[in-house]
Design a protein around this motif. Structure first.
Motif, PDB file in Angstrom:
ATOM      1  N   PHE A  96     -72.570  14.205  43.857  1.00 36.41           N
ATOM      2  CA  PHE A  96     -72.676  14.731  42.505  1.00 36.41           C
ATOM      3  C   PHE A  96     -71.617  13.990  41.691  1.00 36.41           C
ATOM      4  N   ILE A  97     -72.038  13.272  40.676  1.00 33.07           N
ATOM      5  CA  ILE A  97     -71.122  12.407  39.925  1.00 33.07           C
ATOM      6  C   ILE A  97     -70.698  13.095  38.631  1.00 33.07           C
ATOM      7  N   ILE A  98     -69.380  13.209  38.485  1.00 30.93           N
ATOM      8  CA  ILE A  98     -68.795  13.856  37.306  1.00 30.93           C
ATOM      9  C   ILE A  98     -68.015  12.815  36.505  1.00 30.93           C
ATOM     10  N   PHE A  99     -68.376  12.669  35.240  1.00 32.49           N
ATOM     11  CA  PHE A  99     -67.653  11.794  34.315  1.00 32.49           C
ATOM     12  C   PHE A  99     -66.552  12.617  33.672  1.00 32.49           C
ATOM     13  N   ILE A 100     -65.307  12.260  33.954  1.00 35.34           N
ATOM     14  CA  ILE A 100     -64.157  12.883  33.294  1.00 35.34           C
ATOM     15  C   ILE A 100     -63.954  12.124  31.978  1.00 35.34           C
ATOM     16  N   ASP A 101     -64.388  12.740  30.909  1.00 36.66           N
ATOM     17  CA  ASP A 101     -64.435  12.115  29.583  1.00 36.66           C
ATOM     18  C   ASP A 101     -63.179  12.472  28.786  1.00 36.66           C
ATOM     19  N   ARG A 102     -62.259  11.550  28.787  1.00 38.29           N
ATOM     20  CA  ARG A 102     -61.010  11.747  28.043  1.00 38.29           C
ATOM     21  C   ARG A 102     -61.065  10.898  26.780  1.00 38.29           C
ATOM     22  N   PRO A 103     -60.768  11.471  25.631  1.00 38.53           N
ATOM     23  CA  PRO A 103     -60.843  10.712  24.378  1.00 38.53           C
ATOM     24  C   PRO A 103     -59.933   9.482  24.393  1.00 38.53           C
ATOM     25  N   LEU A 104     -60.411   8.424  23.757  1.00 42.59           N
ATOM     26  CA  LEU A 104     -59.677   7.166  23.701  1.00 42.59           C
ATOM     27  C   LEU A 104     -58.271   7.353  23.132  1.00 42.59           C
ATOM     28  N   GLU A 105     -58.143   8.198  22.121  1.00 40.58           N
ATOM     29  CA  GLU A 105     -56.808   8.420  21.518  1.00 40.58           C
ATOM     30  C   GLU A 105     -55.819   8.955  22.552  1.00 40.58           C
ATOM     31  N   ASP A 106     -56.299   9.850  23.407  1.00 43.13           N
ATOM     32  CA  ASP A 106     -55.444  10.418  24.454  1.00 43.13           C
ATOM     33  C   ASP A 106     -55.080   9.362  25.494  1.00 43.13           C
ATOM     34  N   LEU A 107     -56.066   8.545  25.870  1.00 42.78           N
ATOM     35  CA  LEU A 107     -55.801   7.472  26.831  1.00 42.78           C
ATOM     36  C   LEU A 107     -54.756   6.509  26.282  1.00 42.78           C
ATOM     37  N   LEU A 108     -54.915   6.132  25.032  1.00 41.27           N
ATOM     38  CA  LEU A 108     -53.977   5.192  24.411  1.00 41.27           C
ATOM     39  C   LEU A 108     -52.583   5.785  24.294  1.00 41.27           C
ATOM     40  N   GLY A 109     -52.528   7.118  24.160  1.00 35.67           N
ATOM     41  CA  GLY A 109     -51.250   7.784  23.960  1.00 35.67           C
ATOM     42  C   GLY A 109     -50.352   7.830  25.172  1.00 35.67           C
ATOM     43  N   ASP A 110     -50.952   7.826  26.377  1.00 32.62           N
ATOM     44  CA  ASP A 110     -50.066   8.037  27.518  1.00 32.62           C
ATOM     45  C   ASP A 110     -50.390   7.243  28.774  1.00 32.62           C
ATOM     46  N   ILE A 111     -51.293   6.296  28.731  1.00 29.72           N
ATOM     47  CA  ILE A 111     -51.584   5.521  29.943  1.00 29.72           C
ATOM     48  C   ILE A 111     -50.481   4.488  30.183  1.00 29.72           C
ATOM     49  N   ASP A 112     -50.079   4.372  31.434  1.00 26.02           N
ATOM     50  CA  ASP A 112     -49.081   3.372  31.837  1.00 26.02           C
ATOM     51  C   ASP A 112     -49.827   2.096  32.209  1.00 26.02           C
ATOM     52  N   ILE A 113     -49.887   1.148  31.273  1.00 24.58           N
ATOM     53  CA  ILE A 113     -50.678  -0.060  31.508  1.00 24.58           C
ATOM     54  C   ILE A 113     -50.017  -1.025  32.481  1.00 24.58           C
ATOM     55  N   SER A 114     -48.750  -0.806  32.789  1.00 24.65           N
ATOM     56  CA  SER A 114     -48.044  -1.742  33.672  1.00 24.65           C
ATOM     57  C   SER A 114     -48.590  -1.710  35.105  1.00 24.65           C
ATOM     58  N   LYS A 115     -49.220  -0.609  35.500  1.00 24.57           N
ATOM     59  CA  LYS A 115     -49.726  -0.481  36.871  1.00 24.57           C
ATOM     60  C   LYS A 115     -51.234  -0.707  36.961  1.00 24.57           C
ATOM     61  N   ARG A 116     -51.835  -1.164  35.890  1.00 21.72           N
ATOM     62  CA  ARG A 116     -53.285  -1.332  35.838  1.00 21.72           C
ATOM     63  C   ARG A 116     -53.604  -2.803  35.570  1.00 21.72           C
ATOM     64  N   PRO A 117     -54.077  -3.527  36.585  1.00 18.29           N
ATOM     65  CA  PRO A 117     -54.296  -4.971  36.459  1.00 18.29           C
ATOM     66  C   PRO A 117     -55.176  -5.375  35.278  1.00 18.29           C
ATOM     67  N   LEU A 118     -56.233  -4.619  35.028  1.00 15.82           N
ATOM     68  CA  LEU A 118     -57.121  -4.989  33.932  1.00 15.82           C
ATOM     69  C   LEU A 118     -56.528  -4.700  32.564  1.00 15.82           C
ATOM     70  N   LEU A 119     -55.438  -3.946  32.514  1.00 15.64           N
ATOM     71  CA  LEU A 119     -54.849  -3.571  31.228  1.00 15.64           C
ATOM     72  C   LEU A 119     -53.564  -4.331  30.934  1.00 15.64           C
ATOM     73  N   LYS A 120     -53.258  -5.329  31.752  1.00 19.68           N
ATOM     74  CA  LYS A 120     -51.994  -6.055  31.556  1.00 19.68           C
ATOM     75  C   LYS A 120     -51.939  -6.767  30.202  1.00 19.68           C
ATOM     76  N   ASP A 121     -53.109  -6.981  29.590  1.00 18.51           N
ATOM     77  CA  ASP A 121     -53.143  -7.636  28.282  1.00 18.51           C
ATOM     78  C   ASP A 121     -52.915  -6.663  27.128  1.00 18.51           C
ATOM     79  N   GLY A 122     -52.678  -5.409  27.449  1.00 16.87           N
ATOM     80  CA  GLY A 122     -52.309  -4.456  26.418  1.00 16.87           C
ATOM     81  C   GLY A 122     -53.394  -3.464  26.046  1.00 16.87           C
ATOM     82  N   ARG A 123     -53.066  -2.688  25.026  1.00 18.30           N
ATOM     83  CA  ARG A 123     -53.926  -1.574  24.613  1.00 18.30           C
ATOM     84  C   ARG A 123     -55.263  -2.029  24.031  1.00 18.30           C
ATOM     85  N   ASP A 124     -55.306  -3.199  23.432  1.00 21.29           N
ATOM     86  CA  ASP A 124     -56.582  -3.702  22.898  1.00 21.29           C
ATOM     87  C   ASP A 124     -57.604  -3.845  24.017  1.00 21.29           C
ATOM     88  N   LYS A 125     -57.138  -4.234  25.185  1.00 20.24           N
ATOM     89  CA  LYS A 125     -58.020  -4.368  26.345  1.00 20.24           C
ATOM     90  C   LYS A 125     -58.585  -3.003  26.740  1.00 20.24           C
TER      91      LYS A 125
END
Length: 169
Positions: A96-125
């Motif tokens: 059973f697949i559940i999409f945890i839908d978090r608003p983009l504003e919330d993601l941008l507000g507190d995600i630690d991009i330093s530990k995420r390889p695809l996000l190393k280019d910053g928040r625009d990515k």
């Protein structure tokens, strides 16, 4: 009825946090797919990405196949698992697949991009990934649950959905 749950969604949406907490409450095994891939390959996710994203995606597809064979399990997938239809197809058979839908504003507000390889280019990515994947998450999910309030509220909603839709021993 299905015998496992898979959380999909953007990096930082709460898949692993929610999965860990619910697995404890319901006494069900929890697997973080990225950690599973690291254990399977003896390499970190960033090391796998250094070889190339395609390299990582191949291991991710293998992990989907192996985890699809298990029962009574909660799986937190990687954010890009939806990029390959074969991954969703194999998981959807008994999950059973559940999409945890978090608003983009919330993601941008507190995600630690330093530990995420695809996000190393910053928040625009992160914005580009959100735009690229959002519809894939929606169409892949059996249930969409917003994670835009207190985590306890989201966990209670997810728990009710799991109990109503899964055949967990």
């Amino acid at each position: 009825m299905k015998n496992k749950v898979v959380f999909i969604g953007m990096p930082g949406c709460g898949k692993s946090t929610i999965g860990r907490l619910i697995s404890k409450e319901l006494n069900i095994k929890f697997v973080d797919m990225d950690k599973y891939i690291e254990d399977m390959t003896s390499k970190t996710i960033p090391e796998l990405f250094e070889v190339g994203e395609e390299n990582f995606r191949n291991f991710e597809s293998l992990a989907c196949k192996k985890l699809a064979e298990e029962s009574n399990i909660i799986i937190s997938s990687g954010g890009g698992v939806v990029k390959r239809k074969e991954n969703i197809d194999v998981l959807k058979e008994e999950s059973f697949i559940i999409f945890i839908d978090r608003p983009l504003e919330d993601l941008l507000g507190d995600i630690d991009i330093s530990k995420r390889p695809l996000l190393k280019d910053g928040r625009d990515k992160l914005v580009r990934l959100y735009e690229e994947r959002y519809e894939l998450y929606r169409t892949s999910a059996d249930e969409i649950i917003k994670n835009d309030k207190e985590i306890k509220n989201t966990i209670n909603i997810v728990k009710k959905v799991i109990i109503a839709n899964l055949n967990i021993d």
